[in-house]
Each structure stands twice: as C-alpha cells, then as structure tokens.
Write a protein that holds these residues in place. Structure first.
Motif, short mmCIF file in Angstrom:
data_model
loop_
_atom_site.label_atom_id
_atom_site.label_comp_id
_atom_site.label_asym_id
_atom_site.label_seq_id
_atom_site.Cartn_x
_atom_site.Cartn_y
_atom_site.Cartn_z
N LEU A 1 -1.55 6.05 5.74
CA LEU A 1 -2.39 5.92 4.55
C LEU A 1 -3.61 6.82 4.66
N ASN A 2 -4.05 7.10 5.88
CA ASN A 2 -5.19 7.99 6.09
C ASN A 2 -4.87 9.43 5.71
N ASN A 3 -3.58 9.74 5.51
CA ASN A 3 -3.17 11.10 5.17
C ASN A 3 -2.93 11.26 3.67
N SER A 4 -3.37 10.29 2.89
CA SER A 4 -3.18 10.34 1.44
C SER A 4 -4.09 11.40 0.82
N VAL A 5 -3.55 12.16 -0.13
CA VAL A 5 -4.35 13.19 -0.81
C VAL A 5 -5.49 12.54 -1.58
N GLU A 6 -5.18 11.50 -2.36
CA GLU A 6 -6.20 10.74 -3.07
C GLU A 6 -6.36 9.38 -2.39
N ARG A 7 -7.28 8.58 -2.90
CA ARG A 7 -7.47 7.25 -2.35
C ARG A 7 -6.17 6.46 -2.46
N ALA A 8 -5.77 5.84 -1.35
CA ALA A 8 -4.48 5.15 -1.31
C ALA A 8 -4.46 3.95 -2.25
N ASN A 9 -3.27 3.64 -2.76
CA ASN A 9 -3.08 2.44 -3.58
C ASN A 9 -2.91 1.23 -2.66
N VAL A 10 -3.70 0.20 -2.87
CA VAL A 10 -3.63 -1.01 -2.05
C VAL A 10 -3.74 -2.23 -2.96
N SER A 11 -2.88 -3.20 -2.74
CA SER A 11 -2.96 -4.46 -3.48
C SER A 11 -2.62 -5.61 -2.55
N SER B 1 0.84 -1.20 0.00
CA SER B 1 0.00 0.00 0.00
C SER B 1 0.87 1.24 0.00
N SER B 2 0.34 2.32 -0.53
CA SER B 2 1.06 3.59 -0.53
C SER B 2 0.08 4.73 -0.74
N THR B 3 0.48 5.91 -0.29
CA THR B 3 -0.34 7.10 -0.54
C THR B 3 -0.30 7.44 -2.02
N ARG B 4 -1.30 8.20 -2.45
CA ARG B 4 -1.38 8.61 -3.85
C ARG B 4 -1.58 10.11 -3.91
N GLY B 5 -0.77 10.77 -4.72
CA GLY B 5 -0.91 12.22 -4.88
C GLY B 5 -0.29 13.03 -3.77
N GLY B 6 0.49 12.38 -2.89
CA GLY B 6 1.14 13.09 -1.81
C GLY B 6 0.41 12.89 -0.49
N ILE B 7 0.87 13.63 0.53
CA ILE B 7 0.24 13.59 1.84
C ILE B 7 -0.36 14.96 2.16
N THR B 8 -1.45 14.95 2.92
CA THR B 8 -2.18 16.19 3.21
C THR B 8 -1.53 16.99 4.32
N ILE B 9 -1.24 16.33 5.44
CA ILE B 9 -0.69 17.01 6.61
C ILE B 9 0.81 16.70 6.69
N PRO B 10 1.69 17.68 6.59
CA PRO B 10 3.14 17.44 6.65
C PRO B 10 3.55 16.74 7.94
#
Length: 389
Positions: A342-352, A328-337
């Motif tokens: 994963l809950n801080n992902s700008v877009e829906r996180a990538n999960v496989s 799993s990884s964030t997508r589009g960056g993180i919202t809060i520095p």
C-alpha cells in the motif's frame, strides 16, 4: 441459529486402556495422467479470413502447409519470419503439471485411571494440476478429560487450523481461466512451453508475449497475477460436570472461537486481462477477524417415582460475536514495479473498515413428565435478550 439443522463434531479422545499410544498415518495420492482432454483444432493459426495475425480469433492461415509469416520469437524476443506450424498443438497438455495430495497425521494418546488426553498434528499438501496452484493446511488439536472425584469431571478441547495458498485463480470462464484462454482464444501456431521460464520482457514491467489486447501469458497469470489466501482458526471449549446429589448435576460449558483470514491480490504493470483496469499495477489487502463465545450453565435433575418420571432442566446461556473487516487497495497504480505494498500506491490508498457485533443472553427451562415411559408431557420456556449495542 439451529433452524436449518446442526453439524455436530465429536473429537477423538484417549484410547481405551492404560499406557501411551503413538499413531502415525500417511496417505498419498498422485495424478498419473489424463483419460481425456478437451479437443481443439490444430490446423489453423490465429487470425481472420485465412490470414495469420496474433489476435484472439483462430480463423487464420493453414498450418504445416509451408506458409511463412512474421511471428514473435519468445527466445530472441523479437519478430521473425518463419513457417506457420502446429508447434503448440499440445499446449494445454504441456501446461498441466502432475497433481498430488499428501495427508500426514501423528497423534499421541494416553488413558489412565482418572482421565485421558490426546494430541494430534495433521498436515495436508494439495498440489493442483496448474502451475503455482497448491495449498498447505495444518491442523493441531489437544483434548483431555480428568475425573477429580466421584462427583466432579472436567474435559476440554482446543483446535488450531491454518490454511495457506499463494494462488487461487485459474478456473472458470474469465480472464484468469486457463482452459478458457489456452483452448478457446490462443492459436496453435506457437509453443507455450517456450514462455515458461521466460515470461518477462522487462522484469515486473512488460511481459514476454505475442498478443497485446486482453489475455496474458498463462505463466504470468500463474506466478505474477495472484490472489493468495491465508486462513487461521482457533476453537476451544471447556466442560465441568458436577454431581450435586443423586439424580441432580450441574453443567458449565464455555466455548470460544477465533478466526483471522487475509486475502492479498496483485497485478503487475501492463497486465492485459483487466483490459486497461489496473494496467498501472495494483495491490490489495483484505483482512477479516472475528470471535464468538458460547457459554452455558445448566442444572439438570432426573428422578423416577414408581410409574412416573420427572426430568427437569434450567439454566442460562450467553452468546456473543464480533466481526471486524479491513479492505484496502492501491489507487492509480503502483510507483515502483514489482513492489506490492500500500505504501507503493501512486495516490492515497483506498481503505475501508467495518465492525459488527451482537450478544444474546438467555434463560431457559424444561420440565418433562412421563408415565410408564409411554405417555409424556413436556413444558418448555425460553427468553432471549438480544442486542447489538
């Protein structure tokens, strides 16, 4: 599974003789210095054509020659005009830290008339020569055997292993290689040690650094751009030996292995070494878990008839394993520095996810005939039923 050979590990058992025995061992090794370090030029600044500029070329102005230039001051965090000197000629040596390895073990063992046991706890701390490069390993084992009667003997071993490291980056030819960055691309006109405890310009958002293209402050690389690991393993086995009658015995031997490994990576905002990739911040989490089971049930018979010998073996085995993986990884960056989740992902996180499994059931037999211990005839047979269903 043994076509390329096998590694056989025999664990220690209780010490010979009766009574309780306690053993403690401590081994420590420390780095006392360096016989040789890579040699680099310290006469010219970063730049091109004999002119200073904070770039990744070191064909700039002559150092220690009274040349003045507008340079970044990491303490005041602003550009200032001052003389170009070889203040950082020992940057790599100053960046290195004393390394050491500490290996400590304590064990308890006891042997009696009808059996023995042994408990061992081992801890290893391995401190590397780069900042934040360290590994902790803990190993715990328990083994024992007991003789319940003249016919029945039981033994068992269990081991737990855990290894954890906050940072595994730092080596190689790449954006996270300290030797590569400090010795090849950075000019000697600045003192890297001034950035050690002062590597943020804006906490978790902008690094304190004189360069803005593709490599980072090495202390940001060491403490903030991380790849941490945690590895856990457990193995256990159990063995029953039962003497049926003279020359014949039954062996039942189940074994179990379990592992859980996690890998966490994080990039702060505005990281340079990915050249725009994940510059908006990144967090990734990967977890691999799995287990395997090996179970044997073997019947053995050995008998001599004058000059002739007979050795028989027959039985069955079960081998099964399951591997389960999550990435799993964030997508589009993180919202809060600075919040790596994963809950801080700008877009829906990538999960496989993925899962693999297999089981093999086997029946096997062997008959060995000998004459005068000089002539032998072996007959073997085995059938496997293998399935991934």
């Amino acid at each position: 599974r043994g076509s390329a050979g096998a590694v056989i590990v025999t664990t220690k058992k209780g010490a010979k003789g009766k009574g309780l025995q306690v053993t403690f061992n401590s081994n420590n090794m420390m780095n006392a210095g360096f016989l040789m370090l890579p040699e680099v030029q310290t006469s010219y600044s970063a730049g091109l054509g004999g002119v200073y500029s904070p770039t990744d070329y070191v064909w700039g102005a002559k150092l220690d020659a009274g040349v003045m230039a507008n340079q970044w001051n990491p303490i005041t965090k602003q550009m200032e005009v001052r003389e170009l000197t070889s203040a950082g000629k020992n940057n790599f040596r100053d960046f290195l830290q004393p390394g050491f390895v500490s290996n400590n073990n304590i064990s308890l063992a006891q042997t009696g008339e009808n059996g023995s046991f042994r408990i061992s706890l081992n801890h290893i701390l391995d401190k590397g020569q780069y900042p934040n490069l360290k590994a902790n390993a803990i190993n715990f084992t328990v083994s024992g055997e007991i003789k319940l009667s003249d016919k029945l003997n039981i033994s068992s071993t269990m081991g737990l292993n855990r290894k954890q490291a906050p940072q595994t980056f730092g080596a190689g030819y790449g954006d996270q290689g300290y030797i590569y960055n400090i010795l090849v691309w950075m000019g000697p006109e600045y003192d890297l040690s001034l950035y050690k405890d002062n590597y943020w310009l804006v906490p978790n958002e902008r690094q304190n650094w004189h360069y803005t293209a593709w490599y980072d402050n090495p202390y940001i690389m060491a403490y903030e751009k991380l790849k941490g690991i945690e590895q856990n393993k457990m193995n256990a086995n159990f063995s029953i030996n039962y003497k049926l009658f003279e020359g014949a015995k039954l062996l039942i031997r189940p074994g179990f292995d379990l592992y859980t490994n996690t890998d966490e990576r994080r990039n702060p905002l505005n990281i340079l070494s990915n050249r725009g990739w994940d510059a908006a911040g990144m967090y990734s989490f990967a977890k691999a878990t799995g287990w395997s089971f090996n179970g044997d049930a073997l019947l053995m018979y050995n008998k001599s008839f004058g000059d002739f010998g007979l050795d028989l073996l027959g039985g069955g085995t079960i081998y099964t394993w399951v591997d389960d993986n999550l990435s799993s990884s964030t997508r589009g960056g993180i919202t809060i520095p600075g919040w790596y989740s994963l809950n801080n992902s700008v877009e829906r996180a990538n999960v496989s996810t993925s899962i693999s499994r297999k089981q093999v059931n086997s029946l096997l037999g062997k008959a060995s005939f000998s004459y005068l211990n000089a002539v032998f005839l072996d007959v073997t047979g085995r059938n496997d039923w293998s399935s991934t269903m």
